[in-house]
Design an enzyme around this catalytic site. Sequence first.
Site, PDB file in Angstrom:
ATOM      1  N   GLY A 152       0.750  -1.372   0.076  1.00 18.91           N
ATOM      2  CA  GLY A 152      -0.016  -0.097  -0.155  1.00 18.91           C
ATOM      3  C   GLY A 152       0.839   1.396   0.114  1.00 18.91           C
ATOM      4  N   GLY A 188      -4.500  20.941  -0.265  1.00 21.34           N
ATOM      5  CA  GLY A 188      -4.625  20.244  -1.478  1.00 21.34           C
ATOM      6  C   GLY A 188      -6.158  19.859  -1.649  1.00 21.34           C
ATOM      7  N   LEU A 194     -11.592  17.213  -0.549  1.00 15.60           N
ATOM      8  CA  LEU A 194     -12.876  17.668  -0.908  1.00 15.60           C
ATOM      9  C   LEU A 194     -13.637  16.773   0.152  1.00 15.60           C
ATOM     10  CD1 LEU A 194     -13.021  18.501  -4.390  1.00 15.60           C
ATOM     11  CD2 LEU A 194     -12.225  19.964  -2.610  1.00 15.60           C
ATOM     12  N   GLU A 211      -4.679  25.106  -2.653  1.00 11.42           N
ATOM     13  CA  GLU A 211      -4.368  23.913  -3.640  1.00 11.42           C
ATOM     14  C   GLU A 211      -3.412  24.749  -4.482  1.00 11.42           C
ATOM     15  OE1 GLU A 211      -4.969  20.954  -4.942  1.00 11.42           O
ATOM     16  OE2 GLU A 211      -3.684  21.616  -6.427  1.00 11.42           O
ATOM     17  N   HIS A 330     -10.418  -0.287  -5.804  1.00  7.01           N
ATOM     18  CA  HIS A 330     -10.870  -1.425  -6.498  1.00  7.01           C
ATOM     19  C   HIS A 330     -10.159  -1.738  -7.462  1.00  7.01           C
ATOM     20  CE1 HIS A 330     -12.451   2.705  -7.124  1.00  7.01           C
ATOM     21  NE2 HIS A 330     -12.714   2.402  -8.406  1.00  7.01           N
ATOM     22  N   HIS A 453     -38.332   4.187 -14.991  1.00  6.52           N
ATOM     23  CA  HIS A 453     -38.778   5.462 -14.729  1.00  6.52           C
ATOM     24  C   HIS A 453     -39.591   5.347 -13.307  1.00  6.52           C
ATOM     25  CE1 HIS A 453     -40.480   9.592 -15.394  1.00  6.52           C
ATOM     26  NE2 HIS A 453     -41.530   9.053 -15.062  1.00  6.52           N
TER      27      HIS A 453
HETATM   28  P1  FAD Z   1      -3.528  -0.656   1.582  1.00  8.21           P
HETATM   29  O1  FAD Z   1      -4.889  -0.486   1.652  1.00  8.21           O
HETATM   30  O2  FAD Z   1      -2.645   0.340   2.054  1.00  8.21           O
HETATM   31  O3  FAD Z   1      -2.995  -1.794   2.447  1.00  8.21           O
HETATM   32  C1  FAD Z   1      -1.861  -2.348   2.733  1.00  8.21           C
HETATM   33  C2  FAD Z   1      -1.686  -3.130   3.948  1.00  8.21           C
HETATM   34  O4  FAD Z   1      -0.075  -3.529   3.962  1.00  8.21           O
HETATM   35  C3  FAD Z   1      -1.766  -2.276   4.977  1.00  8.21           C
HETATM   36  O5  FAD Z   1      -2.761  -2.750   5.872  1.00  8.21           O
HETATM   37  C4  FAD Z   1      -0.341  -2.140   5.916  1.00  8.21           C
HETATM   38  O6  FAD Z   1      -0.447  -2.308   7.233  1.00  8.21           O
HETATM   39  C5  FAD Z   1      -0.045  -3.654   5.465  1.00  8.21           C
HETATM   40  N1  FAD Z   1       1.708  -3.537   5.290  1.00  8.21           N
HETATM   41  C6  FAD Z   1       2.364  -2.944   4.748  1.00  8.21           C
HETATM   42  N2  FAD Z   1       3.754  -3.085   4.815  1.00  8.21           N
HETATM   43  C7  FAD Z   1       3.604  -4.443   5.458  1.00  8.21           C
HETATM   44  C8  FAD Z   1       4.674  -5.134   5.953  1.00  8.21           C
HETATM   45  N3  FAD Z   1       5.869  -5.193   5.603  1.00  8.21           N
HETATM   46  N4  FAD Z   1       4.270  -6.493   6.613  1.00  8.21           N
HETATM   47  C9  FAD Z   1       2.910  -6.634   6.867  1.00  8.21           C
HETATM   48  N5  FAD Z   1       2.077  -5.882   6.594  1.00  8.21           N
HETATM   49  C10 FAD Z   1       2.209  -4.610   5.823  1.00  8.21           C
HETATM   50  N6  FAD Z   1      -9.970   4.247  -2.469  1.00  8.21           N
HETATM   51  C11 FAD Z   1     -11.455   3.844  -3.268  1.00  8.21           C
HETATM   52  O7  FAD Z   1     -11.391   3.223  -3.973  1.00  8.21           O
HETATM   53  N7  FAD Z   1     -12.446   4.458  -2.567  1.00  8.21           N
HETATM   54  C12 FAD Z   1     -12.500   5.239  -1.772  1.00  8.21           C
HETATM   55  O8  FAD Z   1     -13.447   5.848  -1.104  1.00  8.21           O
HETATM   56  C13 FAD Z   1     -11.446   5.454  -0.996  1.00  8.21           C
HETATM   57  N8  FAD Z   1     -11.354   6.507   0.174  1.00  8.21           N
HETATM   58  C14 FAD Z   1     -10.014   6.705   0.773  1.00  8.21           C
HETATM   59  C15 FAD Z   1     -10.037   7.614   1.890  1.00  8.21           C
HETATM   60  C16 FAD Z   1      -8.885   8.032   2.509  1.00  8.21           C
HETATM   61  C17 FAD Z   1      -8.869   8.854   3.515  1.00  8.21           C
HETATM   62  C18 FAD Z   1      -7.693   7.318   1.886  1.00  8.21           C
HETATM   63  C19 FAD Z   1      -6.519   7.649   2.723  1.00  8.21           C
HETATM   64  C20 FAD Z   1      -7.597   6.410   1.109  1.00  8.21           C
HETATM   65  C21 FAD Z   1      -8.848   6.291   0.234  1.00  8.21           C
HETATM   66  N9  FAD Z   1      -8.814   5.314  -0.740  1.00  8.21           N
HETATM   67  C22 FAD Z   1     -10.027   4.940  -1.334  1.00  8.21           C
HETATM   68  C23 FAD Z   1      -7.711   4.634  -1.406  1.00  8.21           C
HETATM   69  C24 FAD Z   1      -7.686   3.241  -0.790  1.00  8.21           C
HETATM   70  O9  FAD Z   1      -7.757   3.177   0.436  1.00  8.21           O
HETATM   71  C25 FAD Z   1      -6.486   2.548  -1.563  1.00  8.21           C
HETATM   72  O10 FAD Z   1      -6.316   2.863  -2.771  1.00  8.21           O
HETATM   73  C26 FAD Z   1      -6.346   1.271  -1.030  1.00  8.21           C
HETATM   74  O11 FAD Z   1      -6.519   0.872   0.179  1.00  8.21           O
HETATM   75  C27 FAD Z   1      -5.189   0.351  -1.472  1.00  8.21           C
HETATM   76  O12 FAD Z   1      -5.093  -0.820  -1.271  1.00  8.21           O
HETATM   77  P2  FAD Z   1      -3.647  -1.867  -1.111  1.00  8.21           P
HETATM   78  O13 FAD Z   1      -3.962  -3.088  -0.819  1.00  8.21           O
HETATM   79  O14 FAD Z   1      -2.937  -1.320  -2.186  1.00  8.21           O
HETATM   80  O15 FAD Z   1      -2.734  -0.965   0.254  1.00  8.21           O
HETATM   81  P1  NAI Z   2      -4.949  13.804  -4.558  1.00  7.40           P
HETATM   82  O1  NAI Z   2      -3.931  13.359  -5.430  1.00  7.40           O
HETATM   83  O2  NAI Z   2      -6.114  13.402  -4.729  1.00  7.40           O
HETATM   84  O3  NAI Z   2      -4.838  15.431  -4.294  1.00  7.40           O
HETATM   85  C1  NAI Z   2      -3.890  15.813  -3.827  1.00  7.40           C
HETATM   86  C2  NAI Z   2      -3.819  17.405  -4.206  1.00  7.40           C
HETATM   87  O4  NAI Z   2      -2.973  18.073  -3.536  1.00  7.40           O
HETATM   88  C3  NAI Z   2      -3.715  17.622  -5.619  1.00  7.40           C
HETATM   89  O5  NAI Z   2      -4.774  18.586  -6.186  1.00  7.40           O
HETATM   90  C4  NAI Z   2      -2.566  18.476  -5.663  1.00  7.40           C
HETATM   91  O6  NAI Z   2      -2.222  19.244  -7.028  1.00  7.40           O
HETATM   92  C5  NAI Z   2      -2.304  19.159  -4.426  1.00  7.40           C
HETATM   93  N1  NAI Z   2      -1.107  19.610  -3.949  1.00  7.40           N
HETATM   94  C6  NAI Z   2      -0.111  18.706  -3.986  1.00  7.40           C
HETATM   95  N2  NAI Z   2       1.096  19.460  -3.288  1.00  7.40           N
HETATM   96  C7  NAI Z   2       0.336  20.566  -2.683  1.00  7.40           C
HETATM   97  C8  NAI Z   2       1.109  21.842  -2.067  1.00  7.40           C
HETATM   98  N3  NAI Z   2       2.447  21.648  -1.679  1.00  7.40           N
HETATM   99  N4  NAI Z   2       0.195  22.692  -1.842  1.00  7.40           N
HETATM  100  C9  NAI Z   2      -0.885  22.554  -2.090  1.00  7.40           C
HETATM  101  N5  NAI Z   2      -1.795  21.471  -2.835  1.00  7.40           N
HETATM  102  C10 NAI Z   2      -0.782  20.507  -3.138  1.00  7.40           C
HETATM  103  O7  NAI Z   2      -4.256  13.278  -3.030  1.00  7.40           O
HETATM  104  P2  NAI Z   2      -5.057  12.970  -1.886  1.00  7.40           P
HETATM  105  O8  NAI Z   2      -6.380  13.741  -1.751  1.00  7.40           O
HETATM  106  O9  NAI Z   2      -4.200  13.194  -0.856  1.00  7.40           O
HETATM  107  O10 NAI Z   2      -5.737  11.566  -1.925  1.00  7.40           O
HETATM  108  C11 NAI Z   2      -4.669  10.394  -1.852  1.00  7.40           C
HETATM  109  C12 NAI Z   2      -5.029   9.166  -2.369  1.00  7.40           C
HETATM  110  O11 NAI Z   2      -6.191   8.788  -1.773  1.00  7.40           O
HETATM  111  C13 NAI Z   2      -5.918   9.592  -3.831  1.00  7.40           C
HETATM  112  O12 NAI Z   2      -4.839   9.279  -4.957  1.00  7.40           O
HETATM  113  C14 NAI Z   2      -7.151   9.127  -4.059  1.00  7.40           C
HETATM  114  O13 NAI Z   2      -7.180   8.168  -5.208  1.00  7.40           O
HETATM  115  C15 NAI Z   2      -7.183   8.175  -2.903  1.00  7.40           C
HETATM  116  N6  NAI Z   2      -8.331   8.462  -2.411  1.00  7.40           N
HETATM  117  C16 NAI Z   2      -9.596   8.107  -2.967  1.00  7.40           C
HETATM  118  C17 NAI Z   2     -10.792   8.372  -2.440  1.00  7.40           C
HETATM  119  C18 NAI Z   2     -11.957   7.893  -3.299  1.00  7.40           C
HETATM  120  O14 NAI Z   2     -11.706   7.226  -4.291  1.00  7.40           O
HETATM  121  N7  NAI Z   2     -13.218   8.628  -3.100  1.00  7.40           N
HETATM  122  C19 NAI Z   2     -10.970   8.982  -1.444  1.00  7.40           C
HETATM  123  C20 NAI Z   2     -10.008   9.535  -0.678  1.00  7.40           C
HETATM  124  C21 NAI Z   2      -8.740   9.308  -1.400  1.00  7.40           C
END
Ligand code: FAD
Ligand code: NAI
Length: 474
Positions: A152, A188, A194, A211, A330, A453
């Site tokens: 991750g 950001g 947002l 931003e 996903h 509808h």
């Molecule tokens: P992760 O979910 O980060 O999982 C990696 C796991 O590996 C972690 O639990 C970690 O503890 C573990 N790990 C790491 N290194 C080790 C190690 N060496 N040994 C054992 N365990 C380890 N995405 C969406 O599609 N929809 C959303 O609505 C959405 N909302 C988000 C909201 C927020 C606030 C954030 C931060 C992210 C959001 N995301 C969303 C992004 C989504 O969470 C990630 O894209 C997704 O979790 C990635 O999955 P992953 O399996 O690659 O990694």
């Molecule tokens: P992001 O990449 O979506 O947005 C970061 C924003 O910060 C960008 O608009 C960028 O231009 C701006 N930025 C970068 N450096 C900056 C600076 N120094 N000062 C001001 N603005 C700056 O990243 P975010 O929101 O942190 O989310 C991380 C990841 O988590 C995203 O890649 C997203 O895909 C995932 N995520 C997905 C969600 C969903 O699918 N609904 C919800 C939340 C997170």
Amino acid sequence: MSDFSYDVIVIGGGPGGYVCAIRAAQLGLKTACIESRGSLGGTCLNLGCIPSKALLQSSHLYEEANHHFAGHGIKVDGLKLDLKTMMGRKNDVVTQLTQGIEFLLKKNKIDYLKGFGSISRTVTGAHEVTVKPGGKGKAQKYTAKNVVIATGSEVTPLPGVEIDEKKIVSSTGALDLAKVPKSMVIIGAGVIGLEMGSVWRRLGAEVTVVEYLDCILPPMDAEVRKQMQRILEKQGLQFKLGAKVTEAKASKTGVSVKVESAAGGKAETLKADVVLVAIGRRPYIENLGLDNAGVKVTDRGFVEVDDHFQTNVEGIFAIGDVIGGMMLAHKAEDEGVVVAESLTGLTPHINYDAIASVVYTWPEVAGVGKTEEQLKDAGIKYKSGKFPFTANSRARSNGESDGFVKILADAESDELLGCHIIGPAAGDLIMEVSVGMEFAASAEDIARTCHAHPQLGEAVKEAALAVDKRPIHM
Ligand code: FAD
Ligand code: NAI
């Protein structure tokens, strides 16, 4: 050694890792999944998708009761926010879902190895992985024919802004504030900025989003970005675009934040109770033993993989956030399935163009395929059809008619190339276009599909009709 040897060891129990493990086990592979955080589900279930959506839903209901019930003839006296209960509910949702994943691993006879995994040695056909449990637990070595790195990502830090998760927070702290801040500065205007900005604004904070670029949600279609900014401003979010934060200092009375134009120049100082740093995420590969294995990473620290998600080392794969691209749950899940199926000789495919991105603000924002800007840059000739929710009877009945559906199709073949939606339930509505794109459908295919509808989905059909300049209700 035989008890400790596997066909597949997955390092990381997030959406990429646990889904890969389940699919591998379904296909008959002896599988283990290592996770260090003490609960399964990764960032998504523990600190990301799920807790944020729980708070988005609760704060949406609060906002509805506060500002919109009256328009439906529902009067609420003495409405009060109980943040502790709201947070407790969010934590309960997380616990139920993470425990659900543990149940699924058991059901599929996957060994859940609790601890921190690292690749200690690598030989073709038998990679060695060490798992160190937390506390005083003894490290244990395991071997596997295949290792899948699914570790991750973590928050990208911003120089000059030290996160303490109390006053200067990442998304993790923003999901767990003990009281509603009077004022909040968010660095950001991406997805986290947002979504979390919406939560805390609805609950009563005055939110300013700083931003760096001159637009919000940079990867989205430009028309969507512009309209969404107007909608969010109308709701009360304030934006400082083309601006950067150079320093944030926390004191007893709050945080002072230095902001200047992205191009440089005179700084202004903003005061806030809480500052959220949301400038993106970076791959998490710390102490993973990539050097021991000789696994290559890019200059930005992402694990390098080929089209089959194999690293430069045979039998070591990587999926999800750690390899970059769309950082979405996903997308990570689908990559996990592809790796598991490839290991058993199947020939799965993944079509990144059909993977939708959704921002769970209200209204929601969703996009799949190419934006108009990408099509223009690539010199692809396209037709566009747009339909506003103000002309959709269900949206009007619901009193939620902000936004539109826009469908982009190839100028000659009419094949779907993209869809961009602002609107109620945009994230659900976009899925019919994703399915269409997986099957190389045309806009005409959607236009000729009978939509029930009165449904919000009729706006998708009307946008498809509009591609051929024949919408009925506009
Ligand atoms: P992760 O979910 O980060 O999982 C990696 C796991 O590996 C972690 O639990 C970690 O503890 C573990 N790990 C790491 N290194 C080790 C190690 N060496 N040994 C054992 N365990 C380890 N995405 C969406 O599609 N929809 C959303 O609505 C959405 N909302 C988000 C909201 C927020 C606030 C954030 C931060 C992210 C959001 N995301 C969303 C992004 C989504 O969470 C990630 O894209 C997704 O979790 C990635 O999955 P992953 O399996 O690659 O990694
Ligand atoms: P992001 O990449 O979506 O947005 C970061 C924003 O910060 C960008 O608009 C960028 O231009 C701006 N930025 C970068 N450096 C900056 C600076 N120094 N000062 C001001 N603005 C700056 O990243 P975010 O929101 O942190 O989310 C991380 C990841 O988590 C995203 O890649 C997203 O895909 C995932 N995520 C997905 C969600 C969903 O699918 N609904 C919800 C939340 C997170």
